[in-house]
Design an enzyme around this catalytic site. Structure first.
Site, PDB file in Angstrom:
ATOM      1  N   HIS A 122      -2.591  -3.114  -6.365  1.00 30.83           N
ATOM      2  CA  HIS A 122      -2.959  -2.756  -5.173  1.00 30.83           C
ATOM      3  C   HIS A 122      -4.442  -3.268  -5.057  1.00 30.83           C
ATOM      4  O   HIS A 122      -5.275  -2.449  -5.650  1.00 30.83           O
ATOM      5  CB  HIS A 122      -2.665  -1.493  -4.892  1.00 30.83           C
ATOM      6  CG  HIS A 122      -3.073  -0.767  -3.730  1.00 30.83           C
ATOM      7  ND1 HIS A 122      -3.672   0.435  -3.208  1.00 30.83           N
ATOM      8  CD2 HIS A 122      -3.146  -1.348  -2.408  1.00 30.83           C
ATOM      9  CE1 HIS A 122      -3.896   0.433  -2.085  1.00 30.83           C
ATOM     10  NE2 HIS A 122      -3.509  -0.426  -1.565  1.00 30.83           N
TER      11      HIS A 122
ATOM     12  N   GLU B  21      -5.743  -0.683  -8.313  1.00 33.04           N
ATOM     13  CA  GLU B  21      -4.430   0.093  -8.738  1.00 33.04           C
ATOM     14  C   GLU B  21      -3.622  -0.853  -9.408  1.00 33.04           C
ATOM     15  O   GLU B  21      -2.798  -1.443  -8.536  1.00 33.04           O
ATOM     16  CB  GLU B  21      -4.297   0.707  -7.525  1.00 33.04           C
ATOM     17  CG  GLU B  21      -5.035   1.960  -7.451  1.00 33.04           C
ATOM     18  CD  GLU B  21      -4.452   3.042  -6.380  1.00 33.04           C
ATOM     19  OE1 GLU B  21      -4.643   4.171  -6.254  1.00 33.04           O
ATOM     20  OE2 GLU B  21      -4.219   2.555  -5.210  1.00 33.04           O
TER      21      GLU B  21
ATOM     22  N   ASN C 223      -4.475   6.535  -1.634  1.00 32.60           N
ATOM     23  CA  ASN C 223      -4.142   6.470  -0.412  1.00 32.60           C
ATOM     24  C   ASN C 223      -3.681   8.078  -0.180  1.00 32.60           C
ATOM     25  O   ASN C 223      -3.533   8.541   0.895  1.00 32.60           O
ATOM     26  CB  ASN C 223      -3.372   5.306   0.337  1.00 32.60           C
ATOM     27  CG  ASN C 223      -4.154   4.224   0.422  1.00 32.60           C
ATOM     28  OD1 ASN C 223      -5.433   4.506   0.790  1.00 32.60           O
ATOM     29  ND2 ASN C 223      -3.524   3.065   0.611  1.00 32.60           N
TER      30      ASN C 223
ATOM     31  N   SER D  25       0.736  -1.117   0.033  1.00 36.89           N
ATOM     32  CA  SER D  25      -0.006   0.187  -0.054  1.00 36.89           C
ATOM     33  C   SER D  25       0.922   1.149  -0.112  1.00 36.89           C
ATOM     34  O   SER D  25       0.501   2.270  -0.370  1.00 36.89           O
ATOM     35  CB  SER D  25      -0.993   0.259   1.382  1.00 36.89           C
ATOM     36  OG  SER D  25      -1.583  -1.034   1.525  1.00 36.89           O
TER      37      SER D  25
HETATM   38  P1  NAD Z   1      -1.922  -9.774   7.227  1.00 44.93           P
HETATM   39  O1  NAD Z   1      -1.104  -9.439   8.525  1.00 44.93           O
HETATM   40  O2  NAD Z   1      -3.269 -10.224   7.327  1.00 44.93           O
HETATM   41  O3  NAD Z   1      -1.183 -11.184   6.521  1.00 44.93           O
HETATM   42  C1  NAD Z   1       0.141 -11.133   6.240  1.00 44.93           C
HETATM   43  C2  NAD Z   1       0.459 -12.453   5.998  1.00 44.93           C
HETATM   44  O4  NAD Z   1       1.657 -12.640   5.471  1.00 44.93           O
HETATM   45  C3  NAD Z   1       0.377 -13.238   7.322  1.00 44.93           C
HETATM   46  O5  NAD Z   1      -0.296 -14.497   7.259  1.00 44.93           O
HETATM   47  C4  NAD Z   1       1.822 -13.729   7.375  1.00 44.93           C
HETATM   48  O6  NAD Z   1       1.830 -14.960   8.154  1.00 44.93           O
HETATM   49  C5  NAD Z   1       2.186 -13.784   5.884  1.00 44.93           C
HETATM   50  N1  NAD Z   1       3.574 -13.666   5.951  1.00 44.93           N
HETATM   51  C6  NAD Z   1       4.631 -12.775   6.519  1.00 44.93           C
HETATM   52  N2  NAD Z   1       5.786 -12.984   5.983  1.00 44.93           N
HETATM   53  C7  NAD Z   1       5.717 -13.892   5.054  1.00 44.93           C
HETATM   54  C8  NAD Z   1       6.879 -14.609   4.369  1.00 44.93           C
HETATM   55  N3  NAD Z   1       8.142 -14.054   4.462  1.00 44.93           N
HETATM   56  N4  NAD Z   1       6.405 -15.529   3.499  1.00 44.93           N
HETATM   57  C9  NAD Z   1       5.352 -15.957   3.578  1.00 44.93           C
HETATM   58  N5  NAD Z   1       4.135 -15.336   4.113  1.00 44.93           N
HETATM   59  C10 NAD Z   1       4.603 -14.298   4.971  1.00 44.93           C
HETATM   60  O7  NAD Z   1      -1.605  -8.470   6.455  1.00 44.93           O
HETATM   61  P2  NAD Z   1      -2.737  -7.813   5.062  1.00 44.93           P
HETATM   62  O8  NAD Z   1      -3.635  -6.851   5.742  1.00 44.93           O
HETATM   63  O9  NAD Z   1      -3.122  -8.958   4.625  1.00 44.93           O
HETATM   64  O10 NAD Z   1      -1.828  -7.069   4.289  1.00 44.93           O
HETATM   65  C11 NAD Z   1      -0.876  -7.696   3.252  1.00 44.93           C
HETATM   66  C12 NAD Z   1      -0.374  -6.629   2.294  1.00 44.93           C
HETATM   67  O11 NAD Z   1      -1.476  -6.028   1.626  1.00 44.93           O
HETATM   68  C13 NAD Z   1       0.581  -5.613   3.144  1.00 44.93           C
HETATM   69  O12 NAD Z   1       1.441  -5.111   2.317  1.00 44.93           O
HETATM   70  C14 NAD Z   1      -0.608  -4.401   3.203  1.00 44.93           C
HETATM   71  O13 NAD Z   1      -0.072  -3.191   3.135  1.00 44.93           O
HETATM   72  C15 NAD Z   1      -1.187  -4.797   1.861  1.00 44.93           C
HETATM   73  N6  NAD Z   1      -2.578  -4.247   1.943  1.00 44.93           N
HETATM   74  C16 NAD Z   1      -3.714  -4.315   2.967  1.00 44.93           C
HETATM   75  C17 NAD Z   1      -4.929  -3.969   2.727  1.00 44.93           C
HETATM   76  C18 NAD Z   1      -5.594  -4.159   4.132  1.00 44.93           C
HETATM   77  O14 NAD Z   1      -6.916  -3.299   4.120  1.00 44.93           O
HETATM   78  N7  NAD Z   1      -5.548  -4.970   5.017  1.00 44.93           N
HETATM   79  C19 NAD Z   1      -5.212  -3.273   1.854  1.00 44.93           C
HETATM   80  C20 NAD Z   1      -4.389  -3.179   0.745  1.00 44.93           C
HETATM   81  C21 NAD Z   1      -2.945  -3.395   0.686  1.00 44.93           C
END
Ligand code: NAD
Length: 711
Positions: free
Chosen positions: A443, A455, A493, A422
Site C-alpha cells: 500500500h 504499508e 486508513n 486501499s
Molecule cells: P486511477 O483511476 O488513477 O488509475 C487506474 C488505472 O488502472 C487506469 O489507468 C486504468 O486504465 C487502469 N486499469 C483499470 N483496469 C485495468 C486492467 N484490467 N488492466 C490494466 N489496467 C487497468 O486509480 P489510482 O488512484 O491510481 O488507484 C489505483 C489503486 O491504488 C486503487 O486500488 C486505489 O485504491 C489504490 N490507492 C490509491 C491511492 C490514491 O491516493 N489515489 C492511494 C493508495 C492506494
C-alpha cells in the site's frame, strides 16, 4: 610507519576501544568501536587516557585522533540521551583538549556527526578525506549541539553558516566545510600520513599555534537583526519545536559573549532539549522506524533480489510506483489496457522529472536514466520476466481478481504479486491465483514517488518468502515499511476512519470545518482533515461509502454531511469546491457549507453549541488512540511504534509529538482511558474503550508490554 609503542585502554574484551601508538614524536589515538565508533563510555575513557599519555610523555610533540574502520567518530550513542552522564563525559574530553599544551589534530574520514564532530572541533586542527562528511544532525532528534557545536561553528564559519548547518541538521561535504574554514586541510593521500605531515607542520611552526575559542574575525560586525529575521523566516516550520529556537539563541550569544559563557549557555539549553517531550518523541520515532519493517515472529525467509518490476494500471498511483522503481535503479514495465492511458501516464512522468530537474533537486542525467528504465506495454507477456509485479488498477474487487487471474497465467513461479488496494481484502485477491502464498499487499501513499511510507500487508496466506522479498524491495526503494495485517483500512486508513467520523460528528454538534482544521494545524499537522479530504478528492471515498452503506448497521450514528457535499457535485480541489471554496489552492470557508451543516444538525435534532478547541483536539486524538489500541490488540499492527510511524509518515501527525500512541504515553495512558470512558458514557458505542487501553491503564504497563501474548 612505526609499530605501536604502547597499548591502549582495554575494552570489556582485550581489544582496546582506543588504540594508542607513537609515530616518531607524534602520538596517534585510533578509535576502534565498530560499526560507527560511537562515543561510548569505553571510547571516552580511551580518549581521556590517550590525551593523558600524550601530555605526560616528553617524547610526544603532538597528538592525532583518527577513526579505525570506515569512519571517524560518527556521533554520540543515541541510547545515552536523557540519561545521567557517566564520566568521563564528552565535556571532560573537550575541556582536556582545549586545555592541552600540545597540539591535537583530528583526522576525519567517513563521517563526523554531532558529538563526534564536536570532538574534532575541540582539537586545534582538522584534516579530512575529500569524501568525508561532517554535520550537526541533533535537531532531527529534538536536540541541539551540546559539546560546543553552536559556538565553534559561529566562530569558525560565521553566524549565517552556523544557523543553516545546525538548524538544518544536514550533512556537509568536507570540501564545503574546508571552504568555510571548519576543516583546515583536505588530505591528498592516505589520511593518516597526511595527518602526521600536518602534525609536523604544526610542531615545526609552519602552521602557527592558535586558540580557536578566541577567534573573533567571523563574529565581528554581525548585523544583530540577522537572528530575529531568521527566527521569523522559520516561525511556521518550527511551530512547537524547542531545539531550533534554542540553537538560534546560542548562536546569537556566540556573537556577543565569551566562548566559555556561550558554551555554558549551550550546555543549559542542551539539557532543556534533552528532557523535552519533543526529544523523547523524535528518539521514539527514530527507533520505531528501524523496528517497523522487521517481523516480530520467526517467519523470516531470505529476500530474493528484485531485478525487474512490473506495474499494472497506469493511473495516478501506477505512475508514482513506476517512478519509485526507476529511481531506485530497477527497470519497470508499466501495463494498461490502452496505448492512450500509457501515453497520458508517460507524459505525467516526464513532466514530473522535468519539474525536479528545473527545481535543481535532480540532475538531468539521473532523470534521463530513470526515464529510460520505464517501458510500457499493453500485452501481458511483457510482465513474464518480472520479479515483482504491483497491481494499481481501479479499486474494484472483481477487476482486481481478474487481473490476478491473468497474472497467475503469465508471471514466473517465484515472482511476488502485490496489490496496492486501499480497502479490499488482500486474501480475496490472492484467492484468484493458484499461488496465494506469493501475494502480498503493497500500500503506497500518494504521490508514491515522494511519500516514504509503505504499508506491507500480510494476508493470512502470504508466504514468508514473498513477504521478506517485499520488505527487501521496500528498502531498495528507500521506503519506510510497516507490516500491517489484512484488516479493513490496514493501519492508517482504519484510524483515519475513526477520527474522521468523530470530526463529522463534531461538525453536527457545532464546529465548522475551518475550526477543526485550525485545531489540527495548531497541534502541528501541516494540513487539516477537511482540507486533506478536499485535496484527495471526495468522490473516491464517496463511492466506497455507498457500497459500505448497504451493510452498515442501522442503529449506529452516521453523519450524512460528506454525502450531501458530494451530492452537490463538490468533490474538493478538483472541482474548485468541497468543504471549502478554492481560489487556486487557497481554501476559503464557504457559508453555503456552514448552512448545509447547520441544516443537518437541525434535521437530526442536535442543538448546536460552541465547542471549545480543547474538546475538539481531545476527541480527535482519543479516537485515534482508541482505534490504534484495537489495531494493536487484534495484531493488525505489530507494535505501538508501527502505528506512530504510519501516522507521522503518511498522515501528517507532527513528528515532534511522536505519533498518536506516543502522545497517549506522554499524556498518561490512565488519563486517556478515563477520557475515553467519559466519551463512551456521553456518545455511545463508537467510544467503547479498547480492552488493551483498559489493561494499560489498570496495570501501568506500556503498550507493547500490555499487548504481548502471555508466555
Ligand atoms: P486511477 O483511476 O488513477 O488509475 C487506474 C488505472 O488502472 C487506469 O489507468 C486504468 O486504465 C487502469 N486499469 C483499470 N483496469 C485495468 C486492467 N484490467 N488492466 C490494466 N489496467 C487497468 O486509480 P489510482 O488512484 O491510481 O488507484 C489505483 C489503486 O491504488 C486503487 O486500488 C486505489 O485504491 C489504490 N490507492 C490509491 C491511492 C490514491 O491516493 N489515489 C492511494 C493508495 C492506494
Amino acid at each position: 610507519m612505526s609499530a605501536p609503542a604502547e597499548g591502549g585502554v582495554p575494552q570489556a574484551a582485550q581489544r582496546p576501544a582506543v588504540g594508542y601508538a607513537l609515530h616518531g614524536d607524534i602520538a596517534v589515538a585510533t578509535v576502534d568501536n565498530p560499526p560507527v565508533n560511537a562515543l561510548s563510555l569505553a571510547v571516552r575513557s580511551g580518549l581521556m587516557a590517550a590525551i593523558g599519555h600524550a601530555l605526560a610523555d616528553p617524547r610526544v610533540r603532538a597528538l592525532v585522533i583518527i577513526g579505525g574502520g570506515a569512519t571517524f567518530v560518527a556521533g554520540a550513542d543515541i541510547n545515552d540521551f536523557g540519561k545521567p552522564y557517566e564520566e568521563p563525559s564528552l565535556y571532560a574530553i573537550i575541556d582536556a583538549l582545549m586545555a592541552s599544551s600540545k597540539p591535537v589534530i583530528a583526522a576525519i574520514h567517513g563521517s563526523a556527526f554531532g558529538g563526534g564532530l564536536e570532538l574534532a572541533l575541540a582539537c586545534q586542527w582538522r584534516i579530512a578525506s575529500p569524501d568525508a562528511q561532517i554535520g550537526q544532525p541533533e535537531v532531527k532528534l529534538g536536540l541541539m549541539p551540546g559539546g560546543g557545536g553552536t559556538q565553534w561553528w559561529t566562530r569558525l564559519a560565521g553566524p549565517e553558516v552556523a544557523l543553516a548547518v545546525t538548524t538544518g541538521g544536514h550533512p556537509v561535504a568536507a570540501r564545503q566545510a574546508h571552504e568555510w574554514g571548519v576543516i583546515d586541510r583536505i588530505a591528498s593521500g592516505p589520511l593518516l600520513e597526511d595527518a602526521l605531515a600536518m602534525a609536523q607542520d604544526v610542531v615545526s611552526g609552519t602552521l602557527r599555534a592558535r586558540r580557536l575559542s578566541e577567534a573573533t574575525d567571523k563574529i565581528r560586525d554581525v548585523d544583530p537583526a540577522l537572528f530575529d529575521a531568521f527566527r521569523e523566516k522559520n516561525a511556521r516550520k518550527w511551530k512547537g519545536q524547542l531545539a531550533p529556537r534554542k540553537i538560534v539563541d546560542c548562536i546569537e550569544a556566540a556573537c556577543r559573549v565569551s566562548f566559555a559563557e556561550g558554551f555554558r549557555l549551550e550546555k543549559e539549553a542542551f539539557r532543556e532539549c534533552e528532557h523535552s517531550y519533543q526529544c523523547r518523541a523524535l528518539i521514539h520515532l527514530f527507533f520505531a522506524e528501524r523496528a517497523a519493517g522487521k517481523l516480530r515472529d520467526a517467519s523470516r525467509a531470505t529476500a530474493a533480489p528484485v531485478r525487474t518490476a512490473g506495474v499494472i494500471g497506469a493511473g495516478t498511483m501506477g505512475a508514482g510506483i513506476a517512478m519509485s522503481f526507476a529511481n531506485a535503479g530497477i527497470p519497470v514495465t508499466l501495463l494498461d489496457t490502452s496505448e492512450e492511458a500509457l501515453l497520458r501516464c508517460m507524459k505525467t512522468i516526464t513532466a514530473n522529472y522535468a519539474t525536479s530537474v528545473s527545481r535543481g533537486s535532480l540532475p538531468q542525467a539521473k532523470a534521463d536514466a530513470a526515464l529510460q528504465r520505464i517501458q510500457t506495454a499493453t500485452g501481458w507477456s511483457a510482465l513474464a520476466d518480472a520479479d515483482l509485479i504491483v497491481e494499481a488498477v481501479f479499486e474494484d474487487l472483481a477487476v482486481k481478481q481478474d487481473v490476478f487471474r491473468r497474472l497467475d497465467g503469465i508471471a514466473k513461479p517465484d515472482a511476488v504479486l502485490a496489490t496496492n488496494t486501499s480497502t479490499l481484502d488482500v486474501d480475496a485477491i490472492a484467492g484468484a491465483t493458484t499461488r496465494p502464498d506469493r501475494v502480498v499487499g503493497l500500500h503506497f501513499f500518494s504521490p508514491a514517488n515522494v511519500m516514504r511510507l509503505l504499508e506491507v500487508v500480510r494476508g493470512p496466506r502470504t508466504g514468508a518468502a514473498a513477504l521478506t522479498t517485499a520488505l527487501g524491495v521496500a528498502k531498495t526503494l528507500r521506503k519506510i515499511s510497516v507490516i500491517a495485517g489484512n484488516a479493513y483500512g490496514f493501519i492508517g486508513n482504519r484510524i483515519l476512519g475513526a477520527y474522521g467520523r468523530e470530526a463529522d460528528f463534531l461538525l453536527e454538534e457545532g464546529a465548522t470545518p475551518a475550526q477543526i482544521d485550525r485545531v489540527l494545524t495548531d497541534f502541528g499537522f501541516p494540513m487539516g482533515l477537511f482540507a486533506m479530504r478536499d485535496m484527495a478528492g471526495l468522490d473516491v471515498i464517496w463511492r466506497i461509502r455507498r457500497q459500505e452503506n448497504l451493510t452498515r448497521p442501522a442503529h449506529l450514528r452516521y453523519s450524512p454531511i460528506a454525502d450531501r457535499i458530494c451530492e452537490m457535485g463538490r468533490f474538493g480541489q478538483k472541482t474548485g469546491r468541497g468543504y471549502y471554496l478554492y481560489k487556486g489552492r487557497e481554501a476559503i470557508p464557504d457559508p453555503e457549507i456552514e448552512t448545509l451543516i447547520a441544516g443537518v444538525s437541525a434535521e437530526l435534532g442536535i442543538v448546536r453549541r460552541d465547542i471549545p478547541d480543547t474538546e475538539i483536539l481531545d476527541r480527535l486524538l482519543c479516537a485515534m488512540v482508541n482505534e490504534g489500541a484495537c489495531i494493536l490488540e487484534e495484531g493488525v499492527a505489530q507494535r505501538a511504534g508501527d502505528i506512530d510511524v504510519v501516522y507521522v509518515n503518511g498522515y501528517g501527525f507532527p513528528a515532534s509529538r511522536g505519533g498518536p500512541m506516543q502522545w497517549a504515553v506522554e499524556t498518561g495512558l490512565a488519563s486517556v482511558y478515563q477520557r475515553v470512558l467519559a466519551l463512551h458514557r456521553q456518545h455511545g458505542e463508537y467510544w467503547t474503550p479498547s480492552p488493551l487501553l483498559a489493561k494499560t491503564a489498570a496495570c501501568g504497563q506500556d503498550w507493547d508490554g500490555a499487548a504481548a501474548p502471555a508466555p
